[in-house]
Design an enzyme around this catalytic site. Sequence first.
Site, short mmCIF file in Angstrom:
data_model
loop_
_atom_site.label_atom_id
_atom_site.label_comp_id
_atom_site.label_asym_id
_atom_site.label_seq_id
_atom_site.Cartn_x
_atom_site.Cartn_y
_atom_site.Cartn_z
N SER A 107 0.92 -1.27 -0.11
CA SER A 107 -0.02 -0.12 0.04
C SER A 107 0.70 1.30 0.09
O SER A 107 1.80 1.48 0.82
CB SER A 107 -0.74 0.14 1.38
N HIS A 167 -2.81 1.02 -5.15
CA HIS A 167 -2.48 -0.36 -5.76
C HIS A 167 -2.53 0.08 -7.12
O HIS A 167 -3.36 -0.10 -7.75
CB HIS A 167 -2.91 -1.43 -5.20
N HIS A 206 -5.42 -8.46 -2.46
CA HIS A 206 -5.89 -9.03 -1.17
C HIS A 206 -7.07 -10.20 -1.20
O HIS A 206 -8.00 -9.91 -1.86
CB HIS A 206 -6.06 -7.72 -0.19
N TYR A 240 -9.17 -9.92 1.00
CA TYR A 240 -10.62 -9.13 1.31
C TYR A 240 -11.11 -8.45 0.11
O TYR A 240 -12.27 -8.16 0.31
CB TYR A 240 -10.22 -7.88 2.42
N GLU A 241 -10.37 -8.37 -1.08
CA GLU A 241 -11.17 -7.89 -2.24
C GLU A 241 -12.15 -8.78 -3.01
O GLU A 241 -12.94 -8.76 -3.78
CB GLU A 241 -9.99 -7.42 -3.19
N SER A 272 -1.67 -8.93 4.29
CA SER A 272 -1.22 -9.36 2.92
C SER A 272 0.08 -10.07 3.26
O SER A 272 0.47 -10.75 4.47
CB SER A 272 -0.65 -8.18 2.25
N HIS A 293 -7.55 4.10 6.76
CA HIS A 293 -6.58 3.70 5.52
C HIS A 293 -5.96 4.98 5.05
O HIS A 293 -4.50 4.91 4.73
CB HIS A 293 -7.52 3.46 4.55
#
Length: 285
Positions: A37, A68, A90, A92-93, A222, A259
């Site tokens: 990130s 990204h 990732h 979570y995506e 990650s 974030h």
Amino acid sequence: MTVQTRDFFSFSDIQQAADYIRAHTSHQPEIGLILGSGLSPLAEEIDHADRIPYRNIPHFPVSGVEGHAGMLVIGHLAGQPVLVMQGRTHFYEGYTVQHITLPVRVMQALGVKTLVVTNAAGGINPNFQAGDLMLIVDHINMLGFGGANPLRGPNLSEFGPRFPSMTHPYDRQLRDLAKQAADRLNIPLREGVYACLAGPSFETPAEIRFLRTIGADAVGMSTVPEVIVANHGGMRVLGVSSITNVAVASLDSERETTHQEVLETGKLIVPRLMALLKEVLAAMA
Ligand code: HPA
């Protein structure tokens, strides 16, 4: 954006992606770099770069997360041929861990022998501060405890055994090189254990205290799936975390992890991380 993910990839899927990349570059790098990130600017420093968007490469996962870029950059850094993943995907995506780690398999098919992984992480060790760099010495695969191990499924015996060792996930020689490089540059380098969680929600204070208790120094979303696949395929791995925030361990704290903070602190760390990586690469030559 719809995420199309898959559970398993065959050796020929991997070869297909590798063939596409070979057809679009004349470089033959033996070092791969995955940028986490906010670390995309590192890839702007690659000389003689061939740039291949992930979306053009067969089977490659494409990230939708801010920070990204989704570009494979192949060229020279510190005089060394390198293959750089400018941005990663990732769990979570919505991707499977098998899909997230496909690029590492493709690197292996292309002859990449050493993998350098970077990420943004929350500091758990009370001695850590936002802005620190941490050499990853070991990891805890919380994601894997839940069953999401990237090696689940048919074993690709072209790359490695069914039950690979994870006793030395981060190469000692590379860690020594990184420590020596940091010393030469006068860059403070922490060392610690990285815990990988699924995300995308940040951790509760109780979860942070739990992670501290089980021996984690930093936490992120990650890196560990890629490192497992790298080790399975016999690569040497170097991992560095940017500690972008201090994880909150108390309900009484006024602080919140965001974030935005991760990206902003990440930006401040980029020059030091870049200098360190270049020094390490030069030392590998
Ligand atoms: N938790 C999880 N992932 C992260 C963090 C954090 O505090 N900071 C950067 N990535």
